[in-house]
Design a protein around this motif. Structure first.
Motif, PDB file in Angstrom:
ATOM      1  N   SER B  46     -10.441  -2.915  -2.655  1.00  0.00           N
ATOM      2  CA  SER B  46      -9.181  -2.633  -1.963  1.00  0.00           C
ATOM      3  C   SER B  46      -9.173  -1.200  -1.442  1.00  0.00           C
ATOM      4  O   SER B  46      -8.722  -0.924  -0.329  1.00  0.00           O
ATOM      5  CB  SER B  46      -8.017  -2.864  -2.916  1.00  0.00           C
ATOM      6  OG  SER B  46      -6.812  -2.586  -2.285  1.00  0.00           O
ATOM      7  N   ARG B  47      -9.700  -0.298  -2.266  1.00  0.00           N
ATOM      8  CA  ARG B  47      -9.770   1.103  -1.854  1.00  0.00           C
ATOM      9  C   ARG B  47     -10.699   1.259  -0.646  1.00  0.00           C
ATOM     10  O   ARG B  47     -10.411   2.011   0.278  1.00  0.00           O
ATOM     11  CB  ARG B  47     -10.268   1.944  -3.032  1.00  0.00           C
ATOM     12  CG  ARG B  47     -10.128   3.427  -2.870  1.00  0.00           C
ATOM     13  CD  ARG B  47      -8.705   3.887  -2.957  1.00  0.00           C
ATOM     14  NE  ARG B  47      -8.524   5.140  -2.216  1.00  0.00           N
ATOM     15  CZ  ARG B  47      -7.385   5.517  -1.676  1.00  0.00           C
ATOM     16  NH1 ARG B  47      -6.314   4.807  -1.764  1.00  0.00           N
ATOM     17  NH2 ARG B  47      -7.303   6.659  -1.035  1.00  0.00           N
ATOM     18  N   ARG B  49     -11.356  -1.046   1.562  1.00  0.00           N
ATOM     19  CA  ARG B  49     -10.680  -1.623   2.732  1.00  0.00           C
ATOM     20  C   ARG B  49      -9.722  -0.603   3.342  1.00  0.00           C
ATOM     21  O   ARG B  49      -9.591  -0.500   4.553  1.00  0.00           O
ATOM     22  CB  ARG B  49      -9.900  -2.869   2.301  1.00  0.00           C
ATOM     23  CG  ARG B  49      -9.251  -3.630   3.439  1.00  0.00           C
ATOM     24  CD  ARG B  49      -8.319  -4.702   2.940  1.00  0.00           C
ATOM     25  NE  ARG B  49      -7.232  -4.188   2.135  1.00  0.00           N
ATOM     26  CZ  ARG B  49      -6.160  -3.541   2.604  1.00  0.00           C
ATOM     27  NH1 ARG B  49      -6.042  -3.360   3.895  1.00  0.00           N
ATOM     28  NH2 ARG B  49      -5.233  -3.080   1.804  1.00  0.00           N
ATOM     29  N   ARG B  50      -9.084   0.191   2.470  1.00  0.00           N
ATOM     30  CA  ARG B  50      -8.120   1.159   2.964  1.00  0.00           C
ATOM     31  C   ARG B  50      -8.783   2.399   3.565  1.00  0.00           C
ATOM     32  O   ARG B  50      -8.233   3.015   4.469  1.00  0.00           O
ATOM     33  CB  ARG B  50      -7.222   1.627   1.814  1.00  0.00           C
ATOM     34  CG  ARG B  50      -6.127   0.656   1.473  1.00  0.00           C
ATOM     35  CD  ARG B  50      -5.323   1.166   0.324  1.00  0.00           C
ATOM     36  NE  ARG B  50      -3.916   0.819   0.492  1.00  0.00           N
ATOM     37  CZ  ARG B  50      -2.949   1.213  -0.324  1.00  0.00           C
ATOM     38  NH1 ARG B  50      -3.225   1.964  -1.345  1.00  0.00           N
ATOM     39  NH2 ARG B  50      -1.712   0.860  -0.111  1.00  0.00           N
ATOM     40  N   HIS B 163      -6.150   8.054   2.816  1.00  0.00           N
ATOM     41  CA  HIS B 163      -5.272   6.941   3.147  1.00  0.00           C
ATOM     42  C   HIS B 163      -3.856   7.304   2.775  1.00  0.00           C
ATOM     43  O   HIS B 163      -3.580   7.692   1.660  1.00  0.00           O
ATOM     44  CB  HIS B 163      -5.673   5.673   2.395  1.00  0.00           C
ATOM     45  CG  HIS B 163      -4.654   4.590   2.557  1.00  0.00           C
ATOM     46  ND1 HIS B 163      -4.641   3.779   3.654  1.00  0.00           N
ATOM     47  CD2 HIS B 163      -3.597   4.236   1.813  1.00  0.00           C
ATOM     48  CE1 HIS B 163      -3.614   2.957   3.553  1.00  0.00           C
ATOM     49  NE2 HIS B 163      -2.969   3.213   2.449  1.00  0.00           N
TER      50      HIS B 163
END
Lengths: 109, 343
Positions: B46-47, B49-50, B163
């Motif tokens: 997830s990190r 992807r961000r 982010h």
């Protein structure tokens, strides 16, 4: 988003995960998958988050609290309406029996 | 000890609440470790992807394969593709594990050192297990160090791994607004300074190379270098004349400051959207000739097609890499339209 709504002011990783598991029972949901989904919802602007003060029972760590933003509330409402339409359509064909434990799949001809 | 080990594995930006949640679920050390190992892949993915810019990563992959590991000159395209993949993955992980307030020159140097170390370890393993999969010594001696210097500038100029979720506050104090403007102006100033430094570096190096070149050097090569110098000078002049920050007056009231800030953001979006014309095209003509010149074994028409194809690929990747930044600026511009002052 339903889980966040249901947890009200206490929506953070663990409580959201517990609520999601309760709602999706009997399917199990990984805690990591909840984090990934919350990140995506936050990026889309549907929810927002903030860190609370650290607490001793969490090893001196903070909780990341979540709340639904207006766009999230709108999206949730649309999903609920769509879900109700799906329920009505299925119930029209199979009848109210789908809500009871007596329901069985139709045999193929 | 387990908690310390898990702490190391969780990206810093997610550490606080993830470790807190794991501590709250604690029943036994084995359960804690199992929970952590189950959560970790999701958190890191997830990190990533961000924080990873897909366009920029694809551009870096092309740059590493072609410019650093000299893919076309290896025995097989995969010989350069494997270190490229290792390098890009290392950089993506560095983005995911970026500290919350990085110091960019240090962070960029760290990125390059990590990627170089990963590739060198891979080469060491290849040397022991499968020497046929090693990069040629020429690409390791020349292309690798030169490419790392360029990679450092690319990472320094285009910081990734930061982010920030969209801000939702509809009210701001004057102090908060000024703080945001200061960060924005500082970011643009820094980017332009680095770019101008790179222009001076490129012009200096290429001019020296052109002067030192023997008269017997291929004409195509001389033209390629001359056009690269012209392209860099054009970009430098454009940045100096059109892209510099127009400072927002500190004496303006809240409404006027918002209006001026929005004007500046609109100007920034216009400049970013025209990125292809003032940056990519002028800087690509020279290198395109260089690429064409290096493909000696290929027929002239195919050579032109390959050079144009490479240019189209790089240009589209760079334009694609710019899109998240434009989108973010556009969103902020729209949000600022409805912001009012909080006293």
């Amino acid at each position: 988003m339903t889980a966040i709504l249901r947890c009200r002011d206490d929506a953070y990783g663990i409580t959201i995960h517990e609520t999601v598991e309760e709602l999706s029972s009997p399917k199990a949901v990984a805690l990591g998958a909840v984090y990934a989904t919350l990140d995506r919802l936050e990026d889309k602007g549907l929810v927002s988050s903030w860190l609370s003060d650290p607490t001793p029972e969490r090893g001196g760590r903070s909780k990341r609290h979540y709340r639904l933003e207006p766009d999230g509330q709108r999206a949730l409402r649309e999903s609920v309406i769509a879900a109700r339409r799906i329920c009505d359509a299925v119930e029209d064909v199979w009848g109210a029996a789908i809500w009871s434990g007596k329901w069985k799949p139709a045999r193929q001809k | 000890m387990i908690a310390r080990f898990v702490r190391l594995l969780v990206p810093p930006a997610e550490r606080e609440h993830v470790l807190g949640d794991l501590a709250e679920r604690y029943e036994s050390p084995a359960r804690y470790l199992a929970d952590a190992l189950k959560v970790l892949p999701f958190v890191v993915a997830s990190r990533m992807r961000r924080t990873v810019n897909p366009g920029l990563s694809a551009f870096l992959a092309f740059f590493l394969w072609f410019g650093v590991f000299w893919g076309p000159q290896q025995r097989h395209w995969l010989v350069a593709a494997i270190p490229t993949l290792v390098g890009v993955m290392t950089l993506a992980l560095r983005d995911a594990y970026r500290t919350l307030v990085p110091r960019w020159p240090h962070a960029a140097a760290g990125d390059v050192i990590a990627a170089a170390a990963a590739v060198l370890i891979l080469q060491g393993v290849c040397a022991l297990v499968a020497p046929g999969w090693m990069l040629t010594s020429e690409s390791l001696r020349v292309g690798f160090p030169l490419g790392l210097v360029i990679l450092f500038f690319v990472r320094w100029q285009s910081p990734s791994g930061i982010h920030q979720p969209l801000a939702f506050s509809r009210t701001m104090t004057m102090c908060e607004l000024r703080g945001e403007i200061n960060v924005f102006e500082g970011y643009v100033r820094r980017a332009i300074r680095i770019e101008l430094g790179a222009v001076i570096f490129v012009v200096g190096c290429f001019t020296a190379a052109l002067i030192a070149m023997p008269p017997s050097a291929p004409t195509l090569l001389k033209w390629a270098i001359a056009l690269s110098i012209c392209g860099a000078l054009f970009v430098g002049a454009f940045l100096f004349r059109h892209a510099r920050v127009r400072p927002i007056s500190r004496t303006a009231d809240f409404a006027a400051t918002i209006a001026l800030y929005r004007q500046e953001l609109e100007r920034r979006i216009r400049i970013s959207k025209a990125y292809f014309w003032w940056y990519i095209l002028p800087l690509s003509i020279g290198p395109m000739l260089l690429i064409g010149g290096r493909l000696e074994r290929v027929a002239p028409l195919a050579r032109i097609a390959l050079a144009v194809g490479a240019f189209a690929l790089i240009a589209s990747l760079l334009v694609f890499a710019m899109r998240p930044m434009i989108k973010k600026t556009q969103t902020r511009l729209e949000q600022l339209a409805s912001v009012s002052e909080r006293l």
